[in-house]
Design a protein around this motif. Structure first.
Motif, PDB file in Angstrom:
ATOM      1  N   ARG A   1       7.763   3.273  -9.781  1.00 21.17           N
ATOM      2  CA  ARG A   1       6.972   2.623 -10.825  1.00 21.17           C
ATOM      3  C   ARG A   1       6.766   1.139 -10.529  1.00 21.17           C
ATOM      4  O   ARG A   1       5.664   0.620 -10.678  1.00 21.17           O
ATOM      5  N   ALA A   2       7.833   0.450 -10.107  1.00 24.44           N
ATOM      6  CA  ALA A   2       7.776  -1.005  -9.992  1.00 24.44           C
ATOM      7  C   ALA A   2       7.030  -1.489  -8.756  1.00 24.44           C
ATOM      8  O   ALA A   2       6.401  -2.557  -8.780  1.00 24.44           O
ATOM      9  N   ILE A   3       7.109  -0.746  -7.654  1.00 25.43           N
ATOM     10  CA  ILE A   3       6.522  -1.213  -6.393  1.00 25.43           C
ATOM     11  C   ILE A   3       5.362  -0.343  -5.953  1.00 25.43           C
ATOM     12  O   ILE A   3       4.269  -0.838  -5.677  1.00 25.43           O
ATOM     13  N   LEU A   4       5.589   0.961  -5.883  1.00 26.86           N
ATOM     14  CA  LEU A   4       4.573   1.818  -5.265  1.00 26.86           C
ATOM     15  C   LEU A   4       3.331   1.983  -6.143  1.00 26.86           C
ATOM     16  O   LEU A   4       2.211   1.963  -5.635  1.00 26.86           O
ATOM     17  N   ALA A   5       3.517   2.161  -7.448  1.00 25.80           N
ATOM     18  CA  ALA A   5       2.359   2.412  -8.316  1.00 25.80           C
ATOM     19  C   ALA A   5       1.303   1.310  -8.200  1.00 25.80           C
ATOM     20  O   ALA A   5       0.125   1.612  -7.976  1.00 25.80           O
ATOM     21  N   PRO A   6       1.656   0.031  -8.331  1.00 25.01           N
ATOM     22  CA  PRO A   6       0.623  -1.002  -8.162  1.00 25.01           C
ATOM     23  C   PRO A   6       0.073  -1.067  -6.745  1.00 25.01           C
ATOM     24  O   PRO A   6      -1.104  -1.399  -6.546  1.00 25.01           O
ATOM     25  N   ALA A   7       0.889  -0.730  -5.737  1.00 24.75           N
ATOM     26  CA  ALA A   7       0.386  -0.709  -4.360  1.00 24.75           C
ATOM     27  C   ALA A   7      -0.647   0.404  -4.188  1.00 24.75           C
ATOM     28  O   ALA A   7      -1.654   0.234  -3.482  1.00 24.75           O
ATOM     29  N   LEU A   8      -0.422   1.543  -4.842  1.00 24.62           N
ATOM     30  CA  LEU A   8      -1.379   2.652  -4.769  1.00 24.62           C
ATOM     31  C   LEU A   8      -2.715   2.276  -5.409  1.00 24.62           C
ATOM     32  O   LEU A   8      -3.779   2.669  -4.920  1.00 24.62           O
ATOM     33  N   VAL A   9      -2.659   1.515  -6.496  1.00 20.93           N
ATOM     34  CA  VAL A   9      -3.898   1.068  -7.144  1.00 20.93           C
ATOM     35  C   VAL A   9      -4.713   0.220  -6.170  1.00 20.93           C
ATOM     36  O   VAL A   9      -5.922   0.404  -6.007  1.00 20.93           O
ATOM     37  N   ALA A  10      -4.032  -0.712  -5.491  1.00 24.15           N
ATOM     38  CA  ALA A  10      -4.726  -1.579  -4.536  1.00 24.15           C
ATOM     39  C   ALA A  10      -5.291  -0.769  -3.368  1.00 24.15           C
ATOM     40  O   ALA A  10      -6.438  -0.976  -2.951  1.00 24.15           O
ATOM     41  N   LEU A  11      -4.508   0.149  -2.841  1.00 24.50           N
ATOM     42  CA  LEU A  11      -4.964   0.958  -1.711  1.00 24.50           C
ATOM     43  C   LEU A  11      -6.152   1.839  -2.100  1.00 24.50           C
ATOM     44  O   LEU A  11      -7.121   1.966  -1.341  1.00 24.50           O
ATOM     45  N   SER A  12      -6.078   2.446  -3.265  1.00 25.96           N
ATOM     46  CA  SER A  12      -7.166   3.319  -3.714  1.00 25.96           C
ATOM     47  C   SER A  12      -8.453   2.534  -3.934  1.00 25.96           C
ATOM     48  O   SER A  12      -9.556   3.030  -3.675  1.00 25.96           O
ATOM     49  N   THR A  13      -8.312   1.304  -4.423  1.00 23.70           N
ATOM     50  CA  THR A  13      -9.488   0.480  -4.686  1.00 23.70           C
ATOM     51  C   THR A  13     -10.134   0.005  -3.395  1.00 23.70           C
ATOM     52  O   THR A  13     -11.359   0.058  -3.219  1.00 23.70           O
ATOM     53  N   GLU A  14      -9.295  -0.468  -2.463  1.00 25.62           N
ATOM     54  CA  GLU A  14      -9.820  -1.039  -1.221  1.00 25.62           C
ATOM     55  C   GLU A  14     -10.207   0.028  -0.202  1.00 25.62           C
ATOM     56  O   GLU A  14     -11.093  -0.196   0.626  1.00 25.62           O
ATOM     57  N   HIS A  15      -9.553   1.177  -0.256  1.00 23.53           N
ATOM     58  CA  HIS A  15      -9.802   2.226   0.739  1.00 23.53           C
ATOM     59  C   HIS A  15      -9.922   3.574   0.021  1.00 23.53           C
ATOM     60  O   HIS A  15      -9.035   4.431   0.114  1.00 23.53           O
ATOM     61  N   PRO A  16     -11.018   3.790  -0.676  1.00 25.16           N
ATOM     62  CA  PRO A  16     -11.156   4.993  -1.517  1.00 25.16           C
ATOM     63  C   PRO A  16     -11.154   6.297  -0.738  1.00 25.16           C
ATOM     64  O   PRO A  16     -10.947   7.365  -1.328  1.00 25.16           O
ATOM     65  N   ARG A  17     -11.390   6.261   0.562  1.00 21.29           N
ATOM     66  CA  ARG A  17     -11.409   7.500   1.344  1.00 21.29           C
ATOM     67  C   ARG A  17     -10.032   7.878   1.885  1.00 21.29           C
ATOM     68  O   ARG A  17      -9.879   8.927   2.495  1.00 21.29           O
ATOM     69  N   LEU A  18      -9.039   7.037   1.660  1.00 24.80           N
ATOM     70  CA  LEU A  18      -7.670   7.402   2.022  1.00 24.80           C
ATOM     71  C   LEU A  18      -7.148   8.454   1.047  1.00 24.80           C
ATOM     72  O   LEU A  18      -7.301   8.322  -0.171  1.00 24.80           O
ATOM     73  N   GLU A  19      -6.500   9.473   1.580  1.00 23.74           N
ATOM     74  CA  GLU A  19      -5.906  10.515   0.747  1.00 23.74           C
ATOM     75  C   GLU A  19      -4.414  10.208   0.605  1.00 23.74           C
ATOM     76  O   GLU A  19      -3.606  10.547   1.479  1.00 23.74           O
ATOM     77  N   LEU A  20      -4.065   9.542  -0.475  1.00 19.95           N
ATOM     78  CA  LEU A  20      -2.689   9.086  -0.681  1.00 19.95           C
ATOM     79  C   LEU A  20      -1.840  10.235  -1.208  1.00 19.95           C
ATOM     80  O   LEU A  20      -2.194  10.886  -2.190  1.00 19.95           O
ATOM     81  N   MET A  21      -0.700  10.464  -0.554  1.00 15.25           N
ATOM     82  CA  MET A  21       0.193  11.571  -0.916  1.00 15.25           C
ATOM     83  C   MET A  21       1.608  11.021  -1.008  1.00 15.25           C
ATOM     84  O   MET A  21       2.172  10.549  -0.013  1.00 15.25           O
ATOM     85  N   VAL A  22       2.190  11.070  -2.207  1.00 10.86           N
ATOM     86  CA  VAL A  22       3.491  10.459  -2.471  1.00 10.86           C
ATOM     87  C   VAL A  22       4.557  11.538  -2.615  1.00 10.86           C
ATOM     88  O   VAL A  22       4.351  12.539  -3.302  1.00 10.86           O
ATOM     89  N   THR A  23       5.699  11.295  -1.979  1.00 10.03           N
ATOM     90  CA  THR A  23       6.869  12.160  -2.130  1.00 10.03           C
ATOM     91  C   THR A  23       8.045  11.298  -2.572  1.00 10.03           C
ATOM     92  O   THR A  23       8.373  10.305  -1.925  1.00 10.03           O
ATOM     93  N   GLU A  24       8.659  11.665  -3.684  1.00  6.61           N
ATOM     94  CA  GLU A  24       9.850  10.958  -4.154  1.00  6.61           C
ATOM     95  C   GLU A  24      11.087  11.633  -3.566  1.00  6.61           C
ATOM     96  O   GLU A  24      11.249  12.851  -3.695  1.00  6.61           O
ATOM     97  N   LEU A  25      11.938  10.859  -2.928  1.00 11.43           N
ATOM     98  CA  LEU A  25      13.127  11.426  -2.287  1.00 11.43           C
ATOM     99  C   LEU A  25      14.196  10.360  -2.165  1.00 11.43           C
ATOM    100  O   LEU A  25      13.918   9.160  -2.228  1.00 11.43           O
ATOM    101  N   ASP A  26      15.433  10.816  -1.994  1.00 12.14           N
ATOM    102  CA  ASP A  26      16.514   9.869  -1.766  1.00 12.14           C
ATOM    103  C   ASP A  26      16.294   9.197  -0.416  1.00 12.14           C
ATOM    104  O   ASP A  26      15.914   9.862   0.559  1.00 12.14           O
TER     105      ASP A  26
END
Length: 292
Positions: free
Chosen positions: A104-129
């Motif tokens: 929530r604190a780091i990745l979520a805002p980074a994903l917003v920036a990436l999606s805005t600047e590079h809309p053709r990137l297919e972002l896939m997140v996995t939460e893991l230890d």
């Protein structure tokens, strides 16, 4: 000529130590892994493995080949990064691994920036230890990940990966009243699931203070950990990111120890446009957070 795919199996065997673990990590059968490693030995012309009953270990030649494999894979990754740099726009999947408190604190805002600047990137997140992230990067289940280490739990360097520092956090003692760590040797404790870095950090920090904690509850979500502390169920160690929503009843005492988060990716991929864009977005989040 040596088969690169078989070299990957040998490298994973060096890390995971059993053929069963290699097979599980790569979605192969154990017999298929054994057959491929035997074929690699024939290609190399020298024994690469020593088999004792069900156990297998690398010979000196096998270890030498693993060292060379690291260089080979890094060169191939760099070649792929150089080719990707010729594309006008960033496209395709980018698989990102993250631990829960950073999501929530780091990745979520980074994903917003990436999606805005590079809309053709297919972002896939996995939460893991984070202890699982290096293996997922090596096997290409992930392309980039956030990993961490604590002062009392240093992480071994993985020669297959490059890392760069992202964030250093304070570790707090969470209890119903402020106090020193050593004053809680008779307290009940709340810690992460055994085998996680958080659990190991709690045990080692307490041992450094002169006692072994009596762990009553196991929880991996720091929100749950803090609620248990607020309910009088024990005390806990919580990093800065995990302490952002601390219940009013809980006192946080800063300790002279830190959790450090790093960005990790396979050697040779650091200049890949997608990886580079993700690195930039993550660092920008931290800069904005600190300036704010």
């Amino acid at each position: 000529m040596l088969d690169v795919r078989k070299l990957r199996l040998l490298r994973e065997l060096a890390h995971r130590e059993t053929i069963a673990a290699v097979a599980e990590s790569l979605n192969y059968t154990a017999s298929a892994v054994s057959q491929q490693l035997s074929a690699l030995e024939r290609e190399a012309g020298v024994p690469l493995l020593e088999r004792t009953g069900r156990r297998v270990r690398l010979t000196s030649a096998g270890r030498t080949l693993v060292d060379h494999a690291g260089t080979i894979f890094a060169v191939l990754e760099q070649a792929g990064a150089d080719l990707a740099a010729d594309h006008a726009a960033l496209t395709g999947p980018l698989r990102i691994g993250v631990f829960p408190t950073a999501n929530r604190a780091i990745l979520a805002p980074a994903l917003v920036a990436l999606s805005t600047e590079h809309p053709r990137l297919e972002l896939m997140v996995t939460e893991l230890d984070p202890i699982l992230a290096p293996g997922a990067l090596r096997t290409e289940a992930l392309d980039i990940a956030l990993v961490q280490e604590y002062d009392y739990v240093p992480v071994d360097v993985d020669p297959a990966l490059d890392t760069e520092p992202l964030l250093a956090e304070i570790i707090y003692l969470a209890a119903l009243s402020p106090g020193a760590l050593a004053s809680h040797q008779r307290s009940q404790w709340v810690a992460g699931t055994p085998g996680t870095l958080c659990h190991t950090m709690t045990v080692r920090a307490c041992q450094a203070a002169g006692f072994t904690p009596r762990i009553r509850h196991h929880a991996d979500d720091f929100g749950t950990v803090l609620e248990l502390v607020a309910a009088g169920q024990g005390v806990a160690l919580v990093p800065e990111l995990g302490a952002r929503a601390t219940p009013p009843a809980v006192a946080l005492t800063p300790l002279p120890t830190q959790r450090r988060t790093h960005i990790a990716y396979r050697r040779g991929t650091g200049t890949h446009p997608a990886i580079s864009a993700a690195r930039t977005a993550l660092h920008s989040v931290i800069r904005r957070s600190r300036s704010g």
